[in-house]
Write a protein that holds these residues in place. Structure first.
Motif, PDB file in Angstrom:
ATOM      1  N   ARG A 113      -8.724   6.495   3.388  1.00  0.00           N
ATOM      2  CA  ARG A 113      -9.063   6.303   4.802  1.00  0.00           C
ATOM      3  C   ARG A 113     -10.093   5.184   4.948  1.00  0.00           C
ATOM      4  O   ARG A 113     -10.016   4.379   5.886  1.00  0.00           O
ATOM      5  N   GLU A 114     -11.057   5.135   4.028  1.00  0.00           N
ATOM      6  CA  GLU A 114     -12.057   4.064   4.064  1.00  0.00           C
ATOM      7  C   GLU A 114     -11.394   2.705   3.849  1.00  0.00           C
ATOM      8  O   GLU A 114     -11.773   1.713   4.474  1.00  0.00           O
ATOM      9  N   LYS A 115     -10.389   2.671   2.989  1.00  0.00           N
ATOM     10  CA  LYS A 115      -9.687   1.412   2.727  1.00  0.00           C
ATOM     11  C   LYS A 115      -8.928   0.943   3.966  1.00  0.00           C
ATOM     12  O   LYS A 115      -8.865  -0.258   4.262  1.00  0.00           O
ATOM     13  N   ILE A 116      -8.352   1.877   4.717  1.00  0.00           N
ATOM     14  CA  ILE A 116      -7.670   1.509   5.959  1.00  0.00           C
ATOM     15  C   ILE A 116      -8.671   0.916   6.943  1.00  0.00           C
ATOM     16  O   ILE A 116      -8.379  -0.046   7.654  1.00  0.00           O
ATOM     17  N   GLY A 117      -9.886   1.499   6.984  1.00  0.00           N
ATOM     18  CA  GLY A 117     -10.920   0.945   7.849  1.00  0.00           C
ATOM     19  C   GLY A 117     -11.280  -0.474   7.462  1.00  0.00           C
ATOM     20  O   GLY A 117     -11.462  -1.348   8.332  1.00  0.00           O
ATOM     21  N   ARG A 118     -11.370  -0.733   6.163  1.00  0.00           N
ATOM     22  CA  ARG A 118     -11.645  -2.095   5.695  1.00  0.00           C
ATOM     23  C   ARG A 118     -10.475  -3.023   6.022  1.00  0.00           C
ATOM     24  O   ARG A 118     -10.675  -4.201   6.364  1.00  0.00           O
ATOM     25  N   GLU A 119      -9.277  -2.492   5.936  1.00  0.00           N
ATOM     26  CA  GLU A 119      -8.084  -3.272   6.269  1.00  0.00           C
ATOM     27  C   GLU A 119      -8.130  -3.704   7.734  1.00  0.00           C
ATOM     28  O   GLU A 119      -7.849  -4.872   8.071  1.00  0.00           O
ATOM     29  N   SER A 135      -3.780  -4.165   2.414  1.00  0.00           N
ATOM     30  CA  SER A 135      -2.528  -3.557   2.879  1.00  0.00           C
ATOM     31  C   SER A 135      -1.703  -3.055   1.706  1.00  0.00           C
ATOM     32  O   SER A 135      -1.127  -1.963   1.747  1.00  0.00           O
ATOM     33  N   GLY A 136      -1.655  -3.856   0.649  1.00  0.00           N
ATOM     34  CA  GLY A 136      -0.921  -3.436  -0.535  1.00  0.00           C
ATOM     35  C   GLY A 136      -1.612  -2.299  -1.262  1.00  0.00           C
ATOM     36  O   GLY A 136      -0.957  -1.386  -1.781  1.00  0.00           O
ATOM     37  N   GLU A 137      -2.947  -2.315  -1.269  1.00  0.00           N
ATOM     38  CA  GLU A 137      -3.694  -1.289  -1.995  1.00  0.00           C
ATOM     39  C   GLU A 137      -3.560   0.091  -1.351  1.00  0.00           C
ATOM     40  O   GLU A 137      -3.689   1.112  -2.029  1.00  0.00           O
ATOM     41  N   LEU A 142      -2.207   5.445  -2.953  1.00  0.00           N
ATOM     42  CA  LEU A 142      -1.473   6.696  -2.762  1.00  0.00           C
ATOM     43  C   LEU A 142      -0.755   7.071  -4.056  1.00  0.00           C
ATOM     44  O   LEU A 142      -0.748   8.239  -4.464  1.00  0.00           O
ATOM     45  N   GLY A 143      -0.164   6.074  -4.702  1.00  0.00           N
ATOM     46  CA  GLY A 143       0.527   6.328  -5.956  1.00  0.00           C
ATOM     47  C   GLY A 143      -0.399   6.881  -7.019  1.00  0.00           C
ATOM     48  O   GLY A 143      -0.013   7.772  -7.793  1.00  0.00           O
ATOM     49  N   ARG A 144      -1.641   6.411  -7.068  1.00  0.00           N
ATOM     50  CA  ARG A 144      -2.586   6.874  -8.073  1.00  0.00           C
ATOM     51  C   ARG A 144      -2.935   8.357  -7.914  1.00  0.00           C
ATOM     52  O   ARG A 144      -3.315   9.018  -8.885  1.00  0.00           O
ATOM     53  N   LEU A 145      -2.795   8.877  -6.712  1.00  0.00           N
ATOM     54  CA  LEU A 145      -3.098  10.287  -6.484  1.00  0.00           C
ATOM     55  C   LEU A 145      -2.104  11.207  -7.190  1.00  0.00           C
ATOM     56  O   LEU A 145      -2.380  12.397  -7.358  1.00  0.00           O
ATOM     57  N   THR A 146      -0.969  10.686  -7.610  1.00  0.00           N
ATOM     58  CA  THR A 146       0.000  11.508  -8.344  1.00  0.00           C
ATOM     59  C   THR A 146      -0.460  11.753  -9.773  1.00  0.00           C
ATOM     60  O   THR A 146       0.008  12.689 -10.427  1.00  0.00           O
ATOM     61  N   SER A 175       1.208 -10.191   8.807  1.00  0.00           N
ATOM     62  CA  SER A 175       1.657  -9.249   7.800  1.00  0.00           C
ATOM     63  C   SER A 175       2.480  -8.174   8.477  1.00  0.00           C
ATOM     64  O   SER A 175       2.113  -7.678   9.537  1.00  0.00           O
ATOM     65  N   SER A 176       3.613  -7.840   7.871  1.00  0.00           N
ATOM     66  CA  SER A 176       4.459  -6.803   8.441  1.00  0.00           C
ATOM     67  C   SER A 176       3.973  -5.410   8.072  1.00  0.00           C
ATOM     68  O   SER A 176       4.511  -4.418   8.547  1.00  0.00           O
ATOM     69  N   CYS A 177       2.949  -5.320   7.216  1.00  0.00           N
ATOM     70  CA  CYS A 177       2.419  -4.032   6.778  1.00  0.00           C
ATOM     71  C   CYS A 177       1.254  -3.673   7.696  1.00  0.00           C
ATOM     72  O   CYS A 177       0.175  -4.261   7.608  1.00  0.00           O
ATOM     73  N   SER A 178       1.456  -2.704   8.588  1.00  0.00           N
ATOM     74  CA  SER A 178       0.526  -2.413   9.674  1.00  0.00           C
ATOM     75  C   SER A 178      -0.480  -1.339   9.301  1.00  0.00           C
ATOM     76  O   SER A 178      -0.108  -0.259   8.840  1.00  0.00           O
ATOM     77  N   TYR A 179      -1.765  -1.617   9.540  1.00  0.00           N
ATOM     78  CA  TYR A 179      -2.777  -0.609   9.256  1.00  0.00           C
ATOM     79  C   TYR A 179      -2.658   0.571  10.216  1.00  0.00           C
ATOM     80  O   TYR A 179      -3.015   1.707   9.874  1.00  0.00           O
ATOM     81  N   GLU A 180      -2.155   0.328  11.446  1.00  0.00           N
ATOM     82  CA  GLU A 180      -1.952   1.439  12.372  1.00  0.00           C
ATOM     83  C   GLU A 180      -0.939   2.433  11.815  1.00  0.00           C
ATOM     84  O   GLU A 180      -1.131   3.656  11.909  1.00  0.00           O
ATOM     85  N   GLU A 181       0.138   1.911  11.212  1.00  0.00           N
ATOM     86  CA  GLU A 181       1.130   2.793  10.606  1.00  0.00           C
ATOM     87  C   GLU A 181       0.562   3.503   9.389  1.00  0.00           C
ATOM     88  O   GLU A 181       0.889   4.666   9.126  1.00  0.00           O
TER      89      GLU A 181
END
Length: 231
Positions: A113-119, A135-137, A142-146, A175-181
């Motif tokens: 969540r903090e990373k999204i805020g920075r994004e 955006s990529g991170e 999320l993958g690392r949480l597995t 960027s097509s990768c949206s922080y809102e999404e």
């Protein structure tokens, strides 16, 4: 690690050089098709050609660099077929990631969540290289949480290739990768709503793929300028 810290009497390690080049690609400071001249790279990183060639080989193994006989090394230029294949694999992996961590109801989501805020701040501050990287991170974290290192390695490569694709098919500052999404996906994961979270991630990745523009970037690059702020 800075270049100066990594330099020994023989210069920086190939992994260090590869890491700086990878970051430049991910942050759109190096465009697809840009020539990676060995001479300039030796000058920039204060090392020998053999070390630079090892670094380029590492990047070629990750499909971020193309090594062409008698021509040299170039930042890879993905095709539209590459776009479809990369995002097909991302959907397979990332939907499984979301399903797993959502069902586990993990409490380790605060950093994401903090990373999204920075994004969001990077976007609003027009710091586009940082925005693209963050955006990529979101996806790789999320993958690392597995806790699955093999999955993480695959996802890291796919996200890096996606970033390269976006540099080729999208204009700078977009960027097509949206922080809102990203926020909505994270909310569904936090609520443990697995079905909704998986659906949102699927829609998000499909949207990212659709927004890729068929408009190649220019390939010229001054490597001294690209790496001038690397310490």
């Amino acid at each position: 690690m800075s270049i100066k810290e990594a330099v020994t009497s023989r210069g920086p390690k190939p992994e260090t050089i590869a890491g700086h080049i990878r970051a430049a690609i991910i942050e759109h400071r190096l465009a697809p098709g840009a020539k990676l001249g060995e001479g300039q790279l030796c000058e920039v990183f204060g090392t020998k050609r053999g070390t630079v060639r090892q670094a380029l080989a590492l990047l070629a193994a990750d499909r971020l660099v193309d090594l062409e006989p008698n021509r040299g090394a170039f930042v890879a230029s993905p095709s539209l077929q590459d776009v479809h294949e990369v995002f097909e694999m991302r959907r397979i992996i990332e939907l499984a990631v979301v399903e797993r961590i959502s069902s586990l109801r993990t409490r380790r989501l605060g950093a994401i969540r903090e990373k999204i805020g920075r994004e969001q701040k990077a976007f609003e501050g027009r710091n586009f290289p940082l925005w693209v990287r963050l955006s990529g991170e979101f996806h790789t974290e999320l993958g690392r949480l597995t806790g699955n290192s093999v999955l993480c390695n695959c996802l890291d490569e796919l996200v890096a290739r996606s970033t390269l694709i976006s540099a080729l098919y999208e204009s700078f500052g977009r960027s097509s990768c949206s922080y809102e999404e990203h926020e909505v996906i994270l909310e569904a994961i936090e609520a443990g709503n697995t079905e909704v979270a998986v659906s949102l991630m699927s829609h998000h990745l499909q949207s990212v793929e659709r927004k890729m523009l068929d408009r190649p970037s220019q390939g010229a690059a001054d490597l001294r300028e690209v790496f001038r702020n690397v310490e």
